[in-house]
Enzyme design. Structure first.
Site, PDB file in Angstrom:
ATOM      1  N   CYS A 107     -24.727 -52.442  78.141  1.00 35.12           N
ATOM      2  CA  CYS A 107     -23.430 -52.726  78.765  1.00 35.12           C
ATOM      3  C   CYS A 107     -23.032 -54.196  78.780  1.00 35.12           C
ATOM      4  O   CYS A 107     -21.996 -54.552  78.223  1.00 35.12           O
ATOM      5  CB  CYS A 107     -23.418 -52.183  80.188  1.00 35.12           C
ATOM      6  SG  CYS A 107     -23.376 -50.390  80.214  1.00 35.12           S
ATOM      7  N   PHE A 109     -19.956 -47.134  86.971  1.00 34.28           N
ATOM      8  CA  PHE A 109     -20.627 -48.387  87.330  1.00 34.28           C
ATOM      9  C   PHE A 109     -22.130 -48.214  87.532  1.00 34.28           C
ATOM     10  O   PHE A 109     -22.791 -49.133  88.015  1.00 34.28           O
ATOM     11  CB  PHE A 109     -20.007 -48.964  88.608  1.00 34.28           C
ATOM     12  CG  PHE A 109     -18.543 -49.282  88.461  1.00 34.28           C
ATOM     13  CD1 PHE A 109     -18.132 -50.491  87.918  1.00 34.28           C
ATOM     14  CD2 PHE A 109     -17.572 -48.365  88.832  1.00 34.28           C
ATOM     15  CE1 PHE A 109     -16.788 -50.780  87.755  1.00 34.28           C
ATOM     16  CE2 PHE A 109     -16.220 -48.645  88.672  1.00 34.28           C
ATOM     17  CZ  PHE A 109     -15.828 -49.851  88.137  1.00 34.28           C
ATOM     18  N   LYS A 118     -30.436 -33.029  70.682  1.00 33.27           N
ATOM     19  CA  LYS A 118     -30.388 -33.361  72.116  1.00 33.27           C
ATOM     20  C   LYS A 118     -30.025 -32.120  72.938  1.00 33.27           C
ATOM     21  O   LYS A 118     -30.631 -31.840  73.975  1.00 33.27           O
ATOM     22  CB  LYS A 118     -29.335 -34.463  72.321  1.00 33.27           C
ATOM     23  CG  LYS A 118     -29.432 -35.187  73.634  1.00 33.27           C
ATOM     24  CD  LYS A 118     -28.411 -36.298  73.724  1.00 33.27           C
ATOM     25  CE  LYS A 118     -28.991 -37.651  73.408  1.00 33.27           C
ATOM     26  NZ  LYS A 118     -28.074 -38.761  73.682  1.00 33.27           N
ATOM     27  N   GLU A 127     -28.668 -48.286  84.784  1.00 37.02           N
ATOM     28  CA  GLU A 127     -29.842 -47.582  84.299  1.00 37.02           C
ATOM     29  C   GLU A 127     -31.030 -47.982  85.157  1.00 37.02           C
ATOM     30  O   GLU A 127     -31.153 -49.134  85.556  1.00 37.02           O
ATOM     31  CB  GLU A 127     -30.095 -47.899  82.825  1.00 37.02           C
ATOM     32  CG  GLU A 127     -29.099 -47.201  81.927  1.00 37.02           C
ATOM     33  CD  GLU A 127     -29.223 -47.596  80.468  1.00 37.02           C
ATOM     34  OE1 GLU A 127     -30.304 -48.015  80.045  1.00 37.02           O
ATOM     35  OE2 GLU A 127     -28.207 -47.481  79.760  1.00 37.02           O
ATOM     36  N   PHE A 129     -27.842 -60.693  91.536  1.00 34.65           N
ATOM     37  CA  PHE A 129     -27.614 -61.259  90.197  1.00 34.65           C
ATOM     38  C   PHE A 129     -27.803 -62.762  90.144  1.00 34.65           C
ATOM     39  O   PHE A 129     -27.176 -63.448  89.344  1.00 34.65           O
ATOM     40  CB  PHE A 129     -26.238 -60.832  89.656  1.00 34.65           C
ATOM     41  CG  PHE A 129     -26.305 -59.450  89.089  1.00 34.65           C
ATOM     42  CD1 PHE A 129     -26.306 -58.350  89.919  1.00 34.65           C
ATOM     43  CD2 PHE A 129     -26.431 -59.247  87.727  1.00 34.65           C
ATOM     44  CE1 PHE A 129     -26.445 -57.079  89.418  1.00 34.65           C
ATOM     45  CE2 PHE A 129     -26.559 -57.970  87.210  1.00 34.65           C
ATOM     46  CZ  PHE A 129     -26.565 -56.891  88.064  1.00 34.65           C
ATOM     47  N   LEU A 130     -28.680 -63.275  90.992  1.00 37.72           N
ATOM     48  CA  LEU A 130     -29.044 -64.691  90.907  1.00 37.72           C
ATOM     49  C   LEU A 130     -30.505 -64.800  90.488  1.00 37.72           C
ATOM     50  O   LEU A 130     -31.232 -65.652  90.972  1.00 37.72           O
ATOM     51  CB  LEU A 130     -28.819 -65.380  92.257  1.00 37.72           C
ATOM     52  CG  LEU A 130     -27.373 -65.653  92.646  1.00 37.72           C
ATOM     53  CD1 LEU A 130     -27.301 -66.400  93.963  1.00 37.72           C
ATOM     54  CD2 LEU A 130     -26.640 -66.451  91.563  1.00 37.72           C
ATOM     55  N   GLY A 166     -29.661 -58.055  78.744  1.00 34.94           N
ATOM     56  CA  GLY A 166     -29.555 -57.187  77.566  1.00 34.94           C
ATOM     57  C   GLY A 166     -28.977 -55.860  78.013  1.00 34.94           C
ATOM     58  O   GLY A 166     -28.197 -55.796  78.957  1.00 34.94           O
TER      59      GLY A 166
HETATM   60  N1  LIG Z   1     -25.593 -46.851  79.988  1.00 36.91           N
HETATM   61  C1  LIG Z   1     -25.052 -47.437  81.045  1.00 36.91           C
HETATM   62  O1  LIG Z   1     -25.751 -48.025  81.884  1.00 36.91           O
HETATM   63  C2  LIG Z   1     -23.571 -47.374  81.257  1.00 36.91           C
HETATM   64  C3  LIG Z   1     -23.056 -47.670  82.524  1.00 36.91           C
HETATM   65  C4  LIG Z   1     -21.671 -47.612  82.706  1.00 36.91           C
HETATM   66  C5  LIG Z   1     -20.849 -47.287  81.642  1.00 36.91           C
HETATM   67  N2  LIG Z   1     -21.386 -47.022  80.417  1.00 36.91           N
HETATM   68  C6  LIG Z   1     -20.479 -46.640  79.334  1.00 36.91           C
HETATM   69  O2  LIG Z   1     -20.561 -45.223  79.191  1.00 36.91           O
HETATM   70  C7  LIG Z   1     -20.420 -44.868  77.810  1.00 36.91           C
HETATM   71  C8  LIG Z   1     -21.623 -44.047  77.370  1.00 36.91           C
HETATM   72  O3  LIG Z   1     -22.769 -44.857  77.467  1.00 36.91           O
HETATM   73  P1  LIG Z   1     -24.237 -44.243  77.345  1.00 36.91           P
HETATM   74  O4  LIG Z   1     -25.173 -45.352  77.609  1.00 36.91           O
HETATM   75  O5  LIG Z   1     -24.311 -43.008  78.172  1.00 36.91           O
HETATM   76  O6  LIG Z   1     -24.246 -43.854  75.781  1.00 36.91           O
HETATM   77  P2  LIG Z   1     -25.294 -42.952  75.009  1.00 36.91           P
HETATM   78  O7  LIG Z   1     -25.315 -43.457  73.626  1.00 36.91           O
HETATM   79  O8  LIG Z   1     -26.565 -42.834  75.787  1.00 36.91           O
HETATM   80  O9  LIG Z   1     -24.629 -41.489  75.005  1.00 36.91           O
HETATM   81  C9  LIG Z   1     -23.493 -41.155  74.285  1.00 36.91           C
HETATM   82  C10 LIG Z   1     -23.600 -39.687  73.893  1.00 36.91           C
HETATM   83  O10 LIG Z   1     -22.362 -39.270  73.328  1.00 36.91           O
HETATM   84  C11 LIG Z   1     -22.646 -38.369  72.258  1.00 36.91           C
HETATM   85  N3  LIG Z   1     -21.461 -38.275  71.401  1.00 36.91           N
HETATM   86  C12 LIG Z   1     -21.000 -39.156  70.499  1.00 36.91           C
HETATM   87  N4  LIG Z   1     -19.870 -38.694  69.914  1.00 36.91           N
HETATM   88  C13 LIG Z   1     -19.598 -37.492  70.490  1.00 36.91           C
HETATM   89  C14 LIG Z   1     -18.561 -36.539  70.343  1.00 36.91           C
HETATM   90  N5  LIG Z   1     -17.556 -36.740  69.495  1.00 36.91           N
HETATM   91  N6  LIG Z   1     -18.615 -35.408  71.070  1.00 36.91           N
HETATM   92  C15 LIG Z   1     -19.634 -35.208  71.961  1.00 36.91           C
HETATM   93  N7  LIG Z   1     -20.636 -36.086  72.150  1.00 36.91           N
HETATM   94  C16 LIG Z   1     -20.621 -37.217  71.434  1.00 36.91           C
HETATM   95  C17 LIG Z   1     -23.874 -38.962  71.607  1.00 36.91           C
HETATM   96  O11 LIG Z   1     -24.548 -38.013  70.811  1.00 36.91           O
HETATM   97  C18 LIG Z   1     -24.683 -39.403  72.842  1.00 36.91           C
HETATM   98  O12 LIG Z   1     -25.523 -38.368  73.288  1.00 36.91           O
HETATM   99  C19 LIG Z   1     -20.252 -46.181  77.053  1.00 36.91           C
HETATM  100  O13 LIG Z   1     -18.896 -46.452  76.887  1.00 36.91           O
HETATM  101  C20 LIG Z   1     -20.875 -47.194  77.986  1.00 36.91           C
HETATM  102  O14 LIG Z   1     -20.336 -48.478  77.803  1.00 36.91           O
HETATM  103  C21 LIG Z   1     -22.724 -47.042  80.210  1.00 36.91           C
END
Ligand SMILES: NC(=O)c1ccc[n+]([C@@H]2O[C@H](COP(=O)([O-])OP(=O)(O)OC[C@H]3O[C@@H](n4cnc5c(N)ncnc54)[C@H](O)[C@@H]3O)[C@@H](O)[C@H]2O)c1
Length: 428
Positions: free
Chosen positions: A259, A151, A40, A154, A248-249, A256
């Protein structure tokens, strides 16, 4: 933007981390990005964006000079005081959040009195307190800690980052919280500065509430189907009440994504672990699981046995404008259909690559009409804009059956019916 903006680090460059990095770079900060995924990081260094998110590629490109990518923590620690953590917290088999990636980051922190971890990852209430205890036990009490839940949604993540409804900062009232607030100041968003535990709970409670709204309207939709009411009319009439609101209605085939399912289950488990049975969330999850499967019943109602039937899935991603397949309803649906003997052909304009590794036995088509070729029925799973433009007269020539199930109430029923199809939406 002012060159006095402080540099930051972002650990984890996934959906949240990369958007956060690009957003703060756009606001003028130098951003030091770290990820353990070497592939990545190599792609990011070459200017490739590993995820699909509208506007993100352009934003990263425009701020290329300020964005630094590495698999090593050292440059981040050298250049930045605030280390935003955006690593994944997926569900474990029990439904609790898996904190192993968060803990790996915590363990990698050195002794310091001028750094702070700023937690963007969604974590159970009490995680911040546990991290601070762990720092203290290892003589690293000088390492500051701030909870700053994310918050963004995607599909509109960058827009959400730049125009948040609110910024939540949970801290001990020290320099680190002040610094995080200063970073967000240009966004001019309402600020909720609170303690760490409350900040952690705000995130979980907000997602659980939104998921509850979806399961609620899905149940109303199911009752509408039994009673002859139209759920879209019902949702409109309900939503105009300002105490309820229109968001959200939207009934569909279940929520899915990475989150809602995991955060609802994490909050339910968190409550259970502390001795409280969160009955409502148990139902929210169950309703959602049943909702994903209701499409199978609708298909059987019209087609009888599904053995040997060809079913086309239009859209696979958990929602439009993303390639994210985590917990997508299409996964459950395609598995159920195949278990009932159907052949599944699918098309998604963006998520095919991700879907291929998750969906065994599914044939992938290069376009919507190709997916419909010879199909007994079409199921709209994801509300991709191009499906609103689909030529249903052409579809009628290519399909062998005449059934369209609109899992998102997205396409115009009259157009579909005019092309000779039976149309079934959700709750109407
Ligand atoms: N995706 C969303 O819409 C969203 C929205 C709000 C909050 N969140 C929260 O944010 C967090 C991340 O979600 P995401 O969707 O971005 O996840 P993701 O899986 O897309 O990204 C996580 C990244 O962290 C990296 N990673 C893992 N261990 C690591 C380490 N030790 N050091 C450095 N990098 C490391 C992974 O390689 C990956 O690239 C989660 O807790 C999620 O619940 C996500």
């Amino acid at each position: 933007m002012s060159s006095a903006r402080q540099p930051i680090a972002v650990i984890g460059t996934g959906y949240v981390g990369l958007v956060t990095a690009a957003g703060f770079a756009e606001l003028g900060s130098e951003v030091w990005c770290v990820d353990i995924d070497a592939d990545k990081i190599a792609r990011l260094e070459r200017g490739e964006i590993p995820i699909y998110e509208p506007g993100l590629a352009e934003c990263v490109l425009a701020n290329r000079e300020r964005l630094h990518f590495s698999t090593e923590l050292a440059p981040a620690l050298e250049h930045a005081q605030l280390l935003f953590v955006a690593v994944g917290t997926p569900p474990t088999y029990s439904g609790d959040a898996d904190l192993s990636a968060v803990n790996a980051v915590v363990d990698a922190m050195p002794t310091s009195d001028h750094h702070a971890l700023v937690m963007k990852s969604t974590v159970p209430v009490g995680t911040g307190a546990a991290i601070k205890r762990s720092f203290a036990q290892r003589g690293k009490e000088g390492f500051a800690y701030v909870s700053c839940p994310e918050f963004l949604k995607e599909g509109s993540a960058l827009e959400d980052f730049l125009h948040p409804d609110r910024v939540v900062v949970g801290d001990d009232g020290d320099w680190a919280g002040d610094a995080v607030i200063e970073l967000y100041a240009p966004l001019d968003a309402p600020l909720v500065r609170t303690d760490v535990a409350s900040a952690e709970m705000i995130k979980l409670a907000a997602n659980a509430f939104l998921a509850t709204k979806i399961s609620f309207i899905n149940e109303i939709a199911n009752v509408c189907e039994e009673t002859g009411a139209d759920v879209l009319e019902v949702a409109r009439g309900m939503g105009l009440d300002r105490r309820i609101g229109t968001h959200f209605l939207k009934p569909g085939i279940g929520f899915g994504g990475s989150c809602f399912p995991k955060d609802v289950s994490a909050l339910k488990q968190l409550a259970g672990n502390s001795g409280y049975h969160f009955q409502l969330l148990t139902s929210v999850i169950e309703v959602n699981e049943l909702q994903k499967r209701r499409v199978v019943g609708k298909l059987q109602k019209h087609l009888g046995s599904l053995v040997g039937k060809e079913i086309a899935l239009l859209g696979l991603a958990f929602k439009s404008n993303t390639d994210d397949m985590r917990e997508a309803s299409s996964l459950v649906l395609s598995a159920r259909l195949q278990a009932d003997g159907a052949k599944v052909r699918a098309y998604d304009p963006v998520a095919e690559e991700q879907a291929r590794s998750l969906m065994g036995g599914v044939e992938f088509a290069p376009g919507a009409l190709d997916a419909l070729d010879g199909a007994d029925a079409a199921v709209l799973v994801t509300e991709w804009p191009e499906f609103a433009e689909l030529d249903w007269s052409q579809a009628a020539q290519r399909m062998s059956g005449r059934l369209v199930i609109d899992g998102r109430n997205f396409i115009d029923p009259e157009t579909v019916k005019a092309a000779g199809f039976i149309y079934e939406g959700i709750g109407r």
